[in-house]
Design a protein around this motif. Structure first.
Motif, PDB file in Angstrom:
ATOM      1  N   LEU A  61      -6.352  50.829   6.065  1.00 15.12           N
ATOM      2  CA  LEU A  61      -6.391  49.383   6.860  1.00 15.12           C
ATOM      3  C   LEU A  61      -4.830  49.483   7.464  1.00 15.12           C
ATOM      4  CD1 LEU A  61      -8.632  47.275   4.935  1.00 15.12           C
ATOM      5  CD2 LEU A  61      -9.007  48.142   7.167  1.00 15.12           C
ATOM      6  N   GLU A  62      -3.580  49.529   6.259  1.00 14.90           N
ATOM      7  CA  GLU A  62      -2.550  49.400   6.466  1.00 14.90           C
ATOM      8  C   GLU A  62      -2.463  51.260   7.355  1.00 14.90           C
ATOM      9  OE1 GLU A  62       1.790  48.367   5.948  1.00 14.90           O
ATOM     10  OE2 GLU A  62       0.034  47.197   5.468  1.00 14.90           O
ATOM     11  N   ALA A  63      -2.813  52.054   7.300  1.00 19.59           N
ATOM     12  CA  ALA A  63      -2.686  52.385   8.533  1.00 19.59           C
ATOM     13  C   ALA A  63      -2.762  52.264  10.204  1.00 19.59           C
ATOM     14  CB  ALA A  63      -2.546  54.916   7.689  1.00 19.59           C
ATOM     15  N   MET A  64      -4.014  51.795  10.318  1.00 21.87           N
ATOM     16  CA  MET A  64      -4.044  51.064  11.414  1.00 21.87           C
ATOM     17  C   MET A  64      -3.296  49.979  11.664  1.00 21.87           C
ATOM     18  SD  MET A  64      -8.302  51.271  11.968  1.00 21.87           S
ATOM     19  CE  MET A  64      -8.758  50.464  10.216  1.00 21.87           C
ATOM     20  N   ALA A  65      -2.514  49.358  10.880  1.00 23.18           N
ATOM     21  CA  ALA A  65      -1.525  48.309  10.799  1.00 23.18           C
ATOM     22  C   ALA A  65      -0.408  48.500  11.799  1.00 23.18           C
ATOM     23  CB  ALA A  65      -1.781  47.382   9.295  1.00 23.18           C
ATOM     24  N   GLN A  66      -0.036  49.625  10.625  1.00 21.30           N
ATOM     25  CA  GLN A  66       1.252  50.505  11.136  1.00 21.30           C
ATOM     26  C   GLN A  66       1.246  51.051  12.955  1.00 21.30           C
ATOM     27  OE1 GLN A  66       2.800  52.648   8.024  1.00 21.30           O
ATOM     28  NE2 GLN A  66       2.997  51.433   6.784  1.00 21.30           N
ATOM     29  N   ALA A  67       0.588  51.415  12.768  1.00 20.34           N
ATOM     30  CA  ALA A  67      -0.109  51.618  14.213  1.00 20.34           C
ATOM     31  C   ALA A  67       0.013  50.403  15.258  1.00 20.34           C
ATOM     32  CB  ALA A  67      -1.462  53.003  14.412  1.00 20.34           C
ATOM     33  N   ALA A  68      -1.047  49.753  14.686  1.00 22.73           N
ATOM     34  CA  ALA A  68      -1.050  47.908  15.646  1.00 22.73           C
ATOM     35  C   ALA A  68       0.203  47.881  15.297  1.00 22.73           C
ATOM     36  CB  ALA A  68      -1.937  47.682  15.252  1.00 22.73           C
ATOM     37  N   ALA A  69       1.513  48.105  14.483  1.00 26.42           N
ATOM     38  CA  ALA A  69       2.684  47.455  14.711  1.00 26.42           C
ATOM     39  C   ALA A  69       3.530  48.095  15.781  1.00 26.42           C
ATOM     40  CB  ALA A  69       3.222  47.661  13.941  1.00 26.42           C
ATOM     41  N   LEU A  70       3.625  49.248  15.838  1.00 25.90           N
ATOM     42  CA  LEU A  70       4.323  50.901  16.799  1.00 25.90           C
ATOM     43  C   LEU A  70       3.469  49.681  18.147  1.00 25.90           C
ATOM     44  CD1 LEU A  70       4.026  53.879  14.990  1.00 25.90           C
ATOM     45  CD2 LEU A  70       5.993  52.678  15.518  1.00 25.90           C
ATOM     46  N   LEU A  71       2.614  49.981  18.950  1.00 25.98           N
ATOM     47  CA  LEU A  71       1.399  49.648  19.871  1.00 25.98           C
ATOM     48  C   LEU A  71       2.123  47.799  19.685  1.00 25.98           C
ATOM     49  CD1 LEU A  71      -0.495  49.466  22.479  1.00 25.98           C
ATOM     50  CD2 LEU A  71      -2.099  48.450  20.879  1.00 25.98           C
ATOM     51  N   ALA A  72       1.938  47.234  19.322  1.00 26.01           N
ATOM     52  CA  ALA A  72       2.881  45.557  19.463  1.00 26.01           C
ATOM     53  C   ALA A  72       4.551  45.906  19.930  1.00 26.01           C
ATOM     54  CB  ALA A  72       2.756  44.858  18.106  1.00 26.01           C
ATOM     55  N   PHE A  73       5.429  46.356  19.124  1.00 30.46           N
ATOM     56  CA  PHE A  73       6.438  46.894  19.926  1.00 30.46           C
ATOM     57  C   PHE A  73       6.958  47.918  21.215  1.00 30.46           C
ATOM     58  CE2 PHE A  73       7.340  47.184  14.756  1.00 30.46           C
ATOM     59  CZ  PHE A  73       6.737  46.090  14.728  1.00 30.46           C
ATOM     60  N   ASP A  74       5.822  48.741  20.967  1.00 32.59           N
ATOM     61  CA  ASP A  74       5.776  49.693  22.286  1.00 32.59           C
ATOM     62  C   ASP A  74       5.377  48.017  23.323  1.00 32.59           C
ATOM     63  OD1 ASP A  74       5.903  51.572  24.048  1.00 32.59           O
ATOM     64  OD2 ASP A  74       4.716  51.463  25.181  1.00 32.59           O
ATOM     65  N   THR A  75       4.796  46.965  23.575  1.00 29.02           N
ATOM     66  CA  THR A  75       4.165  46.607  24.253  1.00 29.02           C
ATOM     67  C   THR A  75       5.260  45.542  24.746  1.00 29.02           C
ATOM     68  OG1 THR A  75       1.597  46.427  23.556  1.00 29.02           O
ATOM     69  CG2 THR A  75       2.211  44.587  24.908  1.00 29.02           C
ATOM     70  N   LEU A  76       5.715  44.929  23.353  1.00 27.33           N
ATOM     71  CA  LEU A  76       6.837  43.657  24.035  1.00 27.33           C
ATOM     72  C   LEU A  76       8.558  44.537  24.322  1.00 27.33           C
ATOM     73  CD1 LEU A  76       6.482  41.754  20.503  1.00 27.33           C
ATOM     74  CD2 LEU A  76       5.935  40.820  22.974  1.00 27.33           C
ATOM     75  N   GLY A  77       8.398  45.937  24.314  1.00 25.45           N
ATOM     76  CA  GLY A  77       9.299  46.733  24.793  1.00 25.45           C
ATOM     77  C   GLY A  77      10.717  46.917  24.000  1.00 25.45           C
ATOM     78  N   SER A  78      10.132  46.363  22.728  1.00 24.71           N
ATOM     79  CA  SER A  78      11.434  46.435  21.714  1.00 24.71           C
ATOM     80  C   SER A  78      10.746  45.956  20.077  1.00 24.71           C
ATOM     81  CB  SER A  78      12.792  45.826  21.647  1.00 24.71           C
ATOM     82  OG  SER A  78      12.220  44.412  21.429  1.00 24.71           O
ATOM     83  N   ALA A  79      11.461  47.064  18.265  1.00 20.42           N
ATOM     84  CA  ALA A  79      10.879  46.853  17.572  1.00 20.42           C
ATOM     85  C   ALA A  79      11.797  45.605  17.035  1.00 20.42           C
ATOM     86  CB  ALA A  79      11.323  47.627  16.545  1.00 20.42           C
ATOM     87  N   PRO A  80      10.898  44.920  15.700  1.00 19.14           N
ATOM     88  CA  PRO A  80      11.857  43.426  16.034  1.00 19.14           C
ATOM     89  C   PRO A  80      12.973  43.612  14.738  1.00 19.14           C
ATOM     90  CG  PRO A  80       9.884  43.902  13.959  1.00 19.14           C
ATOM     91  CD  PRO A  80      10.068  44.814  15.717  1.00 19.14           C
ATOM     92  N   ASP A  81      14.340  43.165  14.768  1.00 25.07           N
ATOM     93  CA  ASP A  81      15.775  43.214  14.021  1.00 25.07           C
ATOM     94  C   ASP A  81      15.532  43.035  12.868  1.00 25.07           C
ATOM     95  OD1 ASP A  81      15.520  40.189  13.650  1.00 25.07           O
ATOM     96  OD2 ASP A  81      16.134  39.871  15.065  1.00 25.07           O
TER      97      ASP A  81
END
Length: 146
Positions: A61-81
């Motif tokens: 589940l955590e591995a999927m969440a980390q992949a999901a975070a990468l998708l979210a950051f790509d969607t938003l255009g940047s990673a959080p600070d």
């Protein structure tokens, strides 16, 4: 699509908790396909279980969440600070179909279902050799820690 060096620039996780080795495909705002090479050297195998090593379901589940975070950051255009953390907000319908063992290559396929007011909903599936091993609906959010 994204190697480990690019992943390390996006995710704050480090050994032993970084669970994405490579991004194979990413479609901005839609889906991501990533992989985790599961080796006998994983620290969790020492105790889970010494006589029959199995990857804990919660780490899938955590591995999927980390992949999901990468998708979210790509969607938003940047990673959080450094003052923002990406958290689980909920997990629904988690199902585990078969054990994941050393030598397996875990493929995470995560789809963004909805994004509203800083809350992201995803559908995630993990497979090994084309066979489904885990699935769940994930809800994640970003929160300021400062």
């Amino acid at each position: 699509m994204m190697d480990i060096h690019q992943i390390l620039k996006q995710l704050p996780h480090r050994f032993p908790f970084l669970l994405v080795d490579r991004v194979l495909e990413i479609e901005k705002g839609v889906r991501i396909k990533a992989l985790k090479n599961v080796t006998i050297n994983e620290p969790f195998f020492v105790g889970h279980f010494p006589h029959h090593p199995v990857m804990p379901g919660v780490l899938m589940l955590e591995a999927m969440a980390q992949a999901a975070a990468l998708l979210a950051f790509d969607t938003l255009g940047s990673a959080p600070d450094d003052k923002t953390v990406y958290y689980f907000a909920g997990i629904d319908g988690a199902r585990f179909k078969r054990p994941v063992e050393p030598g397996d290559q875990l493929i995470m396929d995560v789809t963004l279902d909805r994004m509203k007011s800083g809350v992201f909903k995803f559908t995630g599936k993990c497979s090994v050799d084309g066979a489904l091993v885990c699935e769940a609906q994930l809800m994640c959010t970003m929160r300021s820690i400062a």
